[in-house]
Design a protein around this motif. Sequence first.
Motif, mmCIF file in Angstrom:
data_model
loop_
_atom_site.group_PDB
_atom_site.id
_atom_site.type_symbol
_atom_site.label_atom_id
_atom_site.label_comp_id
_atom_site.label_asym_id
_atom_site.label_seq_id
_atom_site.Cartn_x
_atom_site.Cartn_y
_atom_site.Cartn_z
ATOM 1 N N PHE A 1 -27.963 -26.760 -41.736
ATOM 2 C CA PHE A 1 -28.760 -26.335 -40.592
ATOM 3 C C PHE A 1 -28.006 -26.432 -39.266
ATOM 4 O O PHE A 1 -28.217 -25.619 -38.385
ATOM 5 C CB PHE A 1 -30.059 -27.146 -40.524
ATOM 6 N N ARG A 2 -27.126 -27.400 -39.151
ATOM 7 C CA ARG A 2 -26.357 -27.504 -37.901
ATOM 8 C C ARG A 2 -25.459 -26.282 -37.703
ATOM 9 O O ARG A 2 -25.395 -25.708 -36.632
ATOM 10 C CB ARG A 2 -25.531 -28.791 -37.890
ATOM 11 N N ARG A 3 -24.761 -25.898 -38.764
ATOM 12 C CA ARG A 3 -23.901 -24.705 -38.681
ATOM 13 C C ARG A 3 -24.735 -23.446 -38.484
ATOM 14 O O ARG A 3 -24.352 -22.542 -37.754
ATOM 15 C CB ARG A 3 -23.039 -24.572 -39.925
ATOM 16 N N ALA A 4 -25.867 -23.382 -39.168
ATOM 17 C CA ALA A 4 -26.735 -22.212 -39.021
ATOM 18 C C ALA A 4 -27.194 -22.066 -37.571
ATOM 19 O O ALA A 4 -27.128 -20.973 -36.996
ATOM 20 C CB ALA A 4 -27.943 -22.331 -39.953
ATOM 21 N N LYS A 5 -27.626 -23.162 -36.979
ATOM 22 C CA LYS A 5 -28.063 -23.123 -35.585
ATOM 23 C C LYS A 5 -26.907 -22.700 -34.681
ATOM 24 O O LYS A 5 -27.069 -21.847 -33.807
ATOM 25 C CB LYS A 5 -28.597 -24.498 -35.172
ATOM 26 N N ARG A 6 -25.736 -23.263 -34.916
ATOM 27 C CA ARG A 6 -24.560 -22.926 -34.106
ATOM 28 C C ARG A 6 -24.214 -21.435 -34.264
ATOM 29 O O ARG A 6 -23.917 -20.754 -33.281
ATOM 30 C CB ARG A 6 -23.384 -23.810 -34.511
ATOM 31 N N ASN A 7 -24.298 -20.914 -35.485
ATOM 32 C CA ASN A 7 -23.990 -19.501 -35.706
ATOM 33 C C ASN A 7 -25.019 -18.575 -35.065
ATOM 34 O O ASN A 7 -24.673 -17.499 -34.575
ATOM 35 C CB ASN A 7 -23.844 -19.211 -37.198
ATOM 36 N N LEU A 8 -26.283 -18.985 -35.049
ATOM 37 C CA LEU A 8 -27.305 -18.180 -34.384
ATOM 38 C C LEU A 8 -27.038 -18.098 -32.882
ATOM 39 O O LEU A 8 -27.156 -17.033 -32.274
ATOM 40 C CB LEU A 8 -28.696 -18.761 -34.643
ATOM 41 N N ILE A 9 -26.668 -19.216 -32.302
ATOM 42 C CA ILE A 9 -26.372 -19.234 -30.865
ATOM 43 C C ILE A 9 -25.131 -18.391 -30.562
ATOM 44 O O ILE A 9 -25.106 -17.623 -29.597
ATOM 45 C CB ILE A 9 -26.235 -20.687 -30.365
ATOM 46 N N LYS A 10 -24.102 -18.483 -31.421
ATOM 47 C CA LYS A 10 -22.900 -17.658 -31.247
ATOM 48 C C LYS A 10 -23.245 -16.172 -31.370
ATOM 49 O O LYS A 10 -22.718 -15.344 -30.629
ATOM 50 C CB LYS A 10 -21.843 -18.012 -32.295
ATOM 51 N N ALA A 11 -24.115 -15.834 -32.314
ATOM 52 C CA ALA A 11 -24.508 -14.432 -32.499
ATOM 53 C C ALA A 11 -25.208 -13.908 -31.255
ATOM 54 O O ALA A 11 -24.940 -12.785 -30.805
ATOM 55 C CB ALA A 11 -25.414 -14.296 -33.720
ATOM 56 N N GLN A 12 -26.085 -14.713 -30.685
ATOM 57 C CA GLN A 12 -26.791 -14.297 -29.467
ATOM 58 C C GLN A 12 -25.800 -14.063 -28.327
ATOM 59 O O GLN A 12 -25.880 -13.060 -27.619
ATOM 60 C CB GLN A 12 -27.826 -15.347 -29.051
ATOM 61 N N LYS A 13 -24.850 -14.968 -28.172
ATOM 62 C CA LYS A 13 -23.841 -14.807 -27.118
ATOM 63 C C LYS A 13 -23.005 -13.556 -27.358
ATOM 64 O O LYS A 13 -22.660 -12.842 -26.412
ATOM 65 C CB LYS A 13 -22.943 -16.042 -27.047
ATOM 66 N N SER A 14 -22.686 -13.291 -28.619
ATOM 67 C CA SER A 14 -21.902 -12.112 -28.956
ATOM 68 C C SER A 14 -22.654 -10.833 -28.598
ATOM 69 O O SER A 14 -22.076 -9.890 -28.069
ATOM 70 C CB SER A 14 -21.552 -12.125 -30.447
ATOM 71 N N ILE A 15 -23.945 -10.798 -28.876
ATOM 72 C CA ILE A 15 -24.758 -9.623 -28.541
ATOM 73 C C ILE A 15 -24.820 -9.444 -27.026
ATOM 74 O O ILE A 15 -24.673 -8.338 -26.514
ATOM 75 C CB ILE A 15 -26.178 -9.741 -29.137
ATOM 76 N N GLU A 16 -25.010 -10.552 -26.312
ATOM 77 C CA GLU A 16 -25.112 -10.474 -24.847
ATOM 78 C C GLU A 16 -23.817 -9.986 -24.211
ATOM 79 O O GLU A 16 -23.845 -9.308 -23.183
ATOM 80 C CB GLU A 16 -25.497 -11.837 -24.277
ATOM 81 N N GLU B 1 -26.020 1.809 -28.540
ATOM 82 C CA GLU B 1 -27.283 1.078 -28.462
ATOM 83 C C GLU B 1 -27.825 0.758 -29.855
ATOM 84 O O GLU B 1 -28.404 -0.298 -30.074
ATOM 85 C CB GLU B 1 -28.304 1.881 -27.653
ATOM 86 N N GLU B 2 -27.599 1.688 -30.823
ATOM 87 C CA GLU B 2 -28.102 1.450 -32.188
ATOM 88 C C GLU B 2 -27.468 0.206 -32.792
ATOM 89 O O GLU B 2 -28.120 -0.552 -33.507
ATOM 90 C CB GLU B 2 -27.792 2.615 -33.136
ATOM 91 N N TYR B 3 -26.179 0.016 -32.508
ATOM 92 C CA TYR B 3 -25.476 -1.146 -33.057
ATOM 93 C C TYR B 3 -26.043 -2.432 -32.467
ATOM 94 O O TYR B 3 -26.280 -3.400 -33.189
ATOM 95 C CB TYR B 3 -23.975 -1.046 -32.792
ATOM 96 N N LYS B 4 -26.276 -2.439 -31.171
ATOM 97 C CA LYS B 4 -26.854 -3.631 -30.535
ATOM 98 C C LYS B 4 -28.240 -3.924 -31.101
ATOM 99 O O LYS B 4 -28.591 -5.075 -31.348
ATOM 100 C CB LYS B 4 -26.930 -3.448 -29.022
ATOM 101 N N GLN B 5 -29.026 -2.869 -31.323
ATOM 102 C CA GLN B 5 -30.361 -3.059 -31.893
ATOM 103 C C GLN B 5 -30.280 -3.601 -33.314
ATOM 104 O O GLN B 5 -31.071 -4.456 -33.708
ATOM 105 C CB GLN B 5 -31.143 -1.749 -31.856
#
Length: 142
Positions: free
Chosen positions: A55-70, A77-81
């Motif tokens: 769960f720690r890695r999962a949480k860290r990867n979710l936060i990294k994914a959000q930063k990557s999208i931002e 736009e389709e890719y971002k969606q």
Amino acid sequence: MCFLGSMYEKGHGVDRDMQKATHYFKQAGKLGNAAALSALARLQSSGDGGVNINFRRAKRNLIKAQKSIESCKDEREEYKQYCQSQLEESTNTFLLSHRCSNTECVENAHYAAATSIADLKSLPKLKHCAGCGAAFYCSVHV
């Protein structure tokens, strides 16, 4: 690499192989691929296909994914969606994996109220409850 990970995860055109899927998701994640980071977090939250739950890695990867999208420079736009939908699916898997079996558990309120990555950042540090196996230290079983 993310596409290869998806092929191995779902068994499209190849035998289903979660180790290879995880490998390719990790490689693509190192390059900042938001969809790969989201997929990796989903697998780390659910343990699907025998992937070790972390769960720690999962949480860290979710936060990294959000930063990557931002910070995505891709103009499509389709890719971002697509990346955003993958992130939302993985976030839901992560949150559902953290529900304590005891309905009186105070920690459930934190995770039940969380609906986004921003909410995840403010959640308590993840620990495991010896009483019920929840992914956090359950206040009922102290």
